[in-house]
Design a protein around this motif. Sequence first.
Motif, mmCIF file in Angstrom:
data_model
loop_
_atom_site.group_PDB
_atom_site.id
_atom_site.type_symbol
_atom_site.label_atom_id
_atom_site.label_comp_id
_atom_site.label_asym_id
_atom_site.label_seq_id
_atom_site.Cartn_x
_atom_site.Cartn_y
_atom_site.Cartn_z
ATOM 1 N N ASP A 65 -2.894 9.349 3.018
ATOM 2 C CA ASP A 65 -2.702 8.006 3.554
ATOM 3 C C ASP A 65 -3.502 7.808 4.831
ATOM 4 O O ASP A 65 -3.604 8.716 5.676
ATOM 5 C CB ASP A 65 -1.224 7.755 3.848
ATOM 6 C CG ASP A 65 -0.385 7.583 2.598
ATOM 7 O OD1 ASP A 65 -0.978 7.351 1.524
ATOM 8 O OD2 ASP A 65 0.847 7.668 2.701
ATOM 9 N N SER A 99 0.353 12.744 -1.978
ATOM 10 C CA SER A 99 -0.199 11.419 -1.686
ATOM 11 C C SER A 99 -0.091 11.056 -0.222
ATOM 12 O O SER A 99 -0.993 10.419 0.338
ATOM 13 C CB SER A 99 0.489 10.369 -2.550
ATOM 14 O OG SER A 99 1.880 10.346 -2.287
ATOM 15 N N TRP A 100 0.991 11.462 0.444
ATOM 16 C CA TRP A 100 1.140 11.076 1.850
ATOM 17 C C TRP A 100 0.039 11.689 2.719
ATOM 18 O O TRP A 100 -0.322 11.123 3.752
ATOM 19 C CB TRP A 100 2.514 11.479 2.376
ATOM 20 C CG TRP A 100 2.793 12.957 2.356
ATOM 21 C CD1 TRP A 100 3.457 13.650 1.399
ATOM 22 C CD2 TRP A 100 2.393 13.926 3.340
ATOM 23 N NE1 TRP A 100 3.504 14.993 1.714
ATOM 24 C CE2 TRP A 100 2.863 15.190 2.898
ATOM 25 C CE3 TRP A 100 1.694 13.861 4.538
ATOM 26 C CZ2 TRP A 100 2.648 16.362 3.621
ATOM 27 C CZ3 TRP A 100 1.479 15.026 5.262
ATOM 28 C CH2 TRP A 100 1.960 16.255 4.800
ATOM 29 N N ARG A 104 0.817 -1.201 0.000
ATOM 30 C CA ARG A 104 0.000 0.000 0.000
ATOM 31 C C ARG A 104 0.856 1.259 0.000
ATOM 32 O O ARG A 104 0.517 2.267 -0.609
ATOM 33 C CB ARG A 104 -0.892 0.013 1.237
ATOM 34 C CG ARG A 104 -1.836 1.203 1.287
ATOM 35 C CD ARG A 104 -2.679 1.166 2.532
ATOM 36 N NE ARG A 104 -1.857 1.138 3.707
ATOM 37 C CZ ARG A 104 -1.251 2.209 4.196
ATOM 38 N NH1 ARG A 104 -1.370 3.370 3.610
ATOM 39 N NH2 ARG A 104 -0.503 2.125 5.273
ATOM 40 N N LYS A 105 2.016 1.212 0.672
ATOM 41 C CA LYS A 105 2.847 2.407 0.727
ATOM 42 C C LYS A 105 3.830 2.492 -0.413
ATOM 43 O O LYS A 105 4.537 3.467 -0.545
ATOM 44 C CB LYS A 105 3.620 2.422 2.048
ATOM 45 C CG LYS A 105 2.722 2.613 3.246
ATOM 46 C CD LYS A 105 3.579 2.901 4.442
ATOM 47 C CE LYS A 105 2.739 3.156 5.667
ATOM 48 N NZ LYS A 105 2.101 2.004 6.182
#
Length: 688
Positions: free
Chosen positions: A61, A57-58, A14-15
């Motif tokens: 999360d 994107s982070w 996922r990361k």
Amino acid sequence: MSELHGHGKARHRRKRTALLAGVPLAVAAAGAMAYGTAFGVFGDDAQPRAAAAAAPSWAKDTADGFASVHALGQKGTYGGRDGKTVTVRTLADLEKYATAPEPYVIVVAGTISMDPKGKEIKVASDKTIVGAGTSGQIVGGGFFLGQGVHNVIIRNLTIRDSYHGIWNDKEHDWDAIQMDGAHHVWIDHNDLRHMADGLIDSRKDTTYVTVSWNRLSDNNKTFGIGWTENATADLTIHHNWFHETEQRNPSTDNVAHAHLYNNYLQDAPGTDITSSYGNYARGRTKMVLENSYFDGMKNPVIKDATAALVQRGNVFSRTSGRNESGGTAFDPKAHYKYSLDKAADVPALLKSGAGPRRSIGTTAGAPAAASTILTVAKDGGGRFTSVQKAVDAVPAGNTSRVVIRIAPGTYRETVKVPANKPHVTFEGTGRSRKDTVIVEGHAAGMTKPDGSGTYGTGGSATVAVEADDFQARHLTISNDFDEARNQQLTGQQAVALRTAADRVRLDDLIISGDQDTLLLDTAAEEKTGRVYLTDSYVIGNTDFVFGRATAVIDRSVLTLKKRWNGTSAGYVTAPSTPAGRKGFLITRSTVDGDVSARSFHLGRPWHAGGDASLDPQTTVRDSTLGAAVKAAPWTDMGGFSWKDDRFAEYRNSGPGAGPAGGDRPHLTDAQAAAQETADWLGDWKPAS
């Protein structure tokens, strides 16, 4: 190079943190580009890529594991995502926003020292506290999450050094992160070390917690869970690297569901800190322990008679003492989805992927910088007719990716990417990497056209890269200097590609020459220079991979070539590695060519300038060695014995492979675990 004439100067899907392995780099299709006419200094053919969405994107999360479960009125863990993003550099500002009642994303951009020492900021609900790249540090204290605090993310920080001089300190309760009765907390990608008490304390029924991708080190009481008579807490602990920690790794007391997987517990020999135990289940804990790797740990897994502990898929290397399991635990997949990495891959995965990442916490709330496309074509169909002209058009101090797309053709020129032009990519656009060729025929002993002297080895390079974060893909770089016609010349080294920069990514290339084809160097002796080369051909005969850089050649072919007079004799590598650094790692590759059997050495030590302080290194592992490789594959050079430096093999195959012996050292399994791609590249994660 000749001996007489030396050279010139884990995957958590996922990361998306895993290294690319054998997948050629690619650029977005034209349909993904945004075209226009205002392209600034780059000219009217420069094509910026469409900018990313407003939030990086982070910032989007969310937690996995138990922190993702909907419970207690909270739908997973997403921190301060719905609030403003603020950047803090002082203790006052950090405390102001962390304790505020409204949600915030708090970006820590620098080092903040706690005053007084041991201070723990009382974090309120709905917060994300994230380090900006690798710069966010909290020194001398940490964070406290009290009763009912929820939806908190603590991520990408270094929290360190509240240690007060007493190893088993019972007076100073100075933790990195302490939670008393909190819920829905995600602790991710942090570096936690050297605190007076615990690195993480999860106490008093704190629940729905996920602890992932952290480095925990240099501590006595590392990670304690419990301090309650209730067995209600649910925690997921995955992809964490515990090293040089004595106890509580973690210790879980009365935990309803403790799911531990893909963790790396390491006690390195010869250090001041010795583990007393690893994972511990006690009280009424139910623990599931999967696909973790225990290296050198004493009592790696222990349980009380009242606890239930189910083990599966774990690896134990050099461990001793208690290793226990028993009872019936639970099925983690009944609570959330997850996937396991292979236990054998965990050490390399976490050495590379655990701890703060450069890609997290940066460009907070701003669009991602657009990439720019420059085109080169010999026939005038591009903006530029030479590669160097395109490089010249890149502004000094460039901060975003510039892709120079090179049309099929042969470009006879020398190209230099200077140190002040980082983030440049060369990309061939033909159907094959053979279609786009950059070539020149200079040799070290040739006189420069201006009469100012000879080129020297480094100066003979067809392409010279001195800028960090360079990439090249899908083309050929060649030096076609004709040794046969120039035997009268002193200095026949002829470099095709020279790198003297850090984070150089090379993929899907042909790098061709004879003597000294590929020079992997650094900008200065004291500087780091890392190179990752994949899915490529490197062709040569004498020391054709050489230099002092830290370089990985992965899934590639090292093609052995006869000398100018038709004889077969040569050396693949000539590292000149400084002491204390990594040299060359050749992995999952092939060494072979149309040459005589047993005619090539894998390497020899190049002590440049007679420098005895150097410690050259080449490791060849998991590769196929053709019959051309000598039975004694290493040899001396310039009066220096290869046996005094670092040359080894591991798990090679093919007719050129051979058993371990005095002339052919092999790594042990334990040694090989510390000589993998992630060990070479460190905190750099080559991006696609």
